[in-house]
Every structure is written in structure tokens, then in C-alpha cells.
Scaffold this motif. Structure first.
Motif, short mmCIF file in Angstrom:
data_model
loop_
_atom_site.label_atom_id
_atom_site.label_comp_id
_atom_site.label_asym_id
_atom_site.label_seq_id
_atom_site.Cartn_x
_atom_site.Cartn_y
_atom_site.Cartn_z
N ASP A 46 14.52 6.19 -4.27
CA ASP A 46 14.12 5.62 -5.55
C ASP A 46 13.77 4.14 -5.36
O ASP A 46 14.05 3.56 -4.32
N ASN A 47 13.16 3.54 -6.38
CA ASN A 47 12.81 2.12 -6.38
C ASN A 47 12.05 1.69 -5.13
O ASN A 47 12.48 0.77 -4.40
N PRO A 48 10.90 2.33 -4.84
CA PRO A 48 10.16 1.96 -3.62
C PRO A 48 9.58 0.56 -3.72
O PRO A 48 9.17 0.10 -4.79
N THR A 87 9.30 3.40 4.22
CA THR A 87 9.10 2.58 3.03
C THR A 87 10.36 1.79 2.65
O THR A 87 11.47 2.33 2.60
N ASP A 88 10.17 0.49 2.39
CA ASP A 88 11.26 -0.37 1.97
C ASP A 88 11.67 -0.04 0.53
O ASP A 88 10.85 0.41 -0.28
N GLY A 128 0.79 -1.22 0.00
CA GLY A 128 0.00 0.00 0.00
C GLY A 128 0.82 1.27 0.00
O GLY A 128 0.44 2.27 0.58
N VAL A 129 1.99 1.27 -0.66
CA VAL A 129 2.87 2.44 -0.68
C VAL A 129 2.40 3.44 -1.72
O VAL A 129 2.05 3.07 -2.84
N ARG A 130 2.39 4.72 -1.33
CA ARG A 130 2.04 5.77 -2.27
C ARG A 130 3.23 6.09 -3.17
O ARG A 130 4.36 6.16 -2.70
N PRO A 131 3.01 6.31 -4.47
CA PRO A 131 4.12 6.72 -5.34
C PRO A 131 4.54 8.14 -5.03
O PRO A 131 3.75 8.97 -4.58
#
Length: 288
Positions: A94-96, A214-215, A72-75
């Protein structure tokens, strides 16, 4: 000889029977529902079972903090740029991945306080003055917001965070489209070498929920690390790789960026040499 029933009478009897059945249904259905509700007791609203050793409550599993947010990560919609005279010192924004790992100080549940950290390096011959730390993150198990953020820098010790060299608590921040821009009240001065940065939200679980860092799907240097010193989660009371403690092996790093200025390494202060104290010369006596 059979007696014929008049059609009008027959219709009236059918209608009366239907009304009786409808009346019975209206009376019986609520009674059945009431019986079902009284035989299935509801769980306590608070979910409190007993107390933790540190005094914080032990809650039902559904009401406990979790180690990560899940998908559920937001861009990132806006790529933040530094304000003059700051420059980007180090960039992993970068690259989430699809999940965010908890990194939070719980004032109401200290046993669950946890730290996430990731490493970076300062090139030889440079001295960094870090003034801002940007991290991508999100709120889960609640809508936030965080009261403020804590930032820590550690020296490297065999691929894990070692000696604490800088700490700043209760730092102000701005949430810009999921990128939390934390401004340090005083710069962190770091000379050449490998360091670890840990960013931690200060936020009560009740009612604000949790904040996660965020990973990142690409690994740079060593993988990210995590610890839960209070033992509330039951894993990793000391620093260990986050993929071991929390999971998400497909995203071994964290999303962050360091901003500040670059200066020459501090010039070592020369220690003046002490001169030996001259010994007094004795005048030889004349011989007789």
C-alpha cells in the motif's frame, strides 16, 4: 537619354536570376551539412571504455545501470488475494511512492548486482510458513522481462539484515498489473521474531534493462536497506539504509506482501536424561 527596358525582357531577367540562386542553394546546402557531419564524430555504439576488475565491461555513463527508476510507478489496478489455504501473513502492499529501487542480479555485469531488503515481524507464539512473496515493481532502462527471482530471508541484527536463514534462487513468478507474484519452491519456516526479506530479479542488463522494487511512502518498523557488494555503484558495499545509499527519503520502505500458513511453534524435542551407571557393591569379607 535613358533606354527603357521592355517589361517582357525585365521579367525574363528576374526569372533567370532566381533560378541561378535556387541552383546555388541546392548545391551549397548538402555540402555544408556534409562538412558539419564530418567534423563532429559520433560516439562508439557500444560505449565500452575499458574492463572492470571482475571482467565485466565499463560502459559510458548513459549505458550503466542506475540505482533507481525515478518517477513512473504504475498504480495497482487489482488487489491480489491469496489462494486457499494460504492467508496474508504480512502486508505492506500500500501507499506506493513514485520511484522503484534496483534489486537485481546482473549475470552480465556482476559488479552492479545489488539487493534491497525490508523488515517485518512474526508475532510471539506463531510459526509462519511463507509460500509466496508479492512485490510491486517495474522495468526501467529496458523493457525486461526478468528471467526469474531470488528470495532471501535474514534475521535482524541491530536494525539491519543479519544472518541469512533462507534462500531460494531462480523462482518462478507472474506479473499481475505490476505486482510480481513469486512462488517459493519450498516454504520458508520462520518462528517469532524480526526478519528481513530481500527480493531480487535475475535479469541481464543487455538487452533487458533493469527491475526495481517500488518504494513505499509509509515506514513500518525499520526503514528499508540496500547493498551493492560488488562495488559497481560505488556506494554501500554492505547493508545500510536505502535512503542513505539510494535516496528517496520521502518513501523509506518497500512494497511487499507475504503469504502462507500459520502453525504453532515447533515443539522442542526433550533430551532424555542419562541415568548414572550403578556402581557394583562389594560384599564385605567376614571378620575372623
Amino acid at each position: 537619354m535613358k533606354q527603357q527596358v521592355h517589361p517582357t525582357v525585365k521579367t525574363h531577367l528576374i526569372r533567370t536570376a532566381f533560378c541561378v540562386l535556387l541552383l546555388l542553394a541546392v548545391c551549397v546546402i548538402p555540402f555544408a551539412l556534409a562538412q558539419r557531419n564530418t567534423t563532429t564524430p559520433l560516439a562508439p555504439a557500444s560505449g565500452v571504455i575499458n574492463d572492470m576488475p571482475d571482467g565485466s565491461p565499463t560502459l559510458a555513463t548513459s549505458q550503466l545501470p542506475t540505482v533507481s527508476s525515478g518517477p513512473g510507478v504504475r498504480p495497482i489496478l487489482i488487489n491480489p488475494i491469496p489462494k486457499f489455504p494460504d492467508v496474508v501473513l504480512y502486508d505492506q502492499l500500500d501507499n506506493p511512492g513514485t520511484a522503484s529501487t534496483g534489486s537485481q542480479e546482473f549475470p552480465d555485469m556482476p559488479a552492479f548486482t545489488n539487493f534491497t531488503a525490508d523488515d517485518f515481524f512474526v508475532p510471539g507464539g506463531q510459526s509462519w510458513h511463507v509460500t509466496e512473496v508479492y512485490v510491486q515493481g517495474l522495468y526501467f532502462n529496458g523493457t525486461g522481462p526478468a528471467n526469474n527471482f531470488n528470495v532471501f530471508f535474514y534475521q535482524d541484527s541491530g536494525g539491519l539484515p543479519g544472518t541469512l536463514v533462507y534462500s531460494a534462487t531462480a523462482q518462478q513468478y507472474v506479473d499481475v498489473g505490476g505486482v510480481f507474484e513469486v512462488t517459493l519452491s519450498r516454504p520458508a519456516t520462520l518462528t517469532s521474531g524480526v526478519y528481513w526479506v530481500s527480493v531480487q530479479a535475475h535479469q541481464p542488463f543487455d538487452p533487458n534493462g533493469q527491475w526495481g522494487w517500488t518504494d513505499r511512502m509509509v515506514q513500518t518498523n525499520s526503514p528499508a536497506t540496500w547493498q551493492n557488494p560488488g562495488g559497481g555503484f560505488g556506494v554501500c558495499p554492505t547493508w545500510d539504509f536505502r535512503t542513505t545509499c539510494v535516496g528517496d527519503p520521502g518513501a523509506p520502505d518497500q512494497m511487499f506482501r507475504l503469504l502462507g500458513t500459520i502453525g504453532p511453534p515447533p515443539t522442542p524435542t526433550a533430551t532424555p536424561r542419562s541415568r548414572p551407571t550403578p556402581r557394583p557393591h562389594s560384599t564385605p569379607l567376614p571378620r575372623p
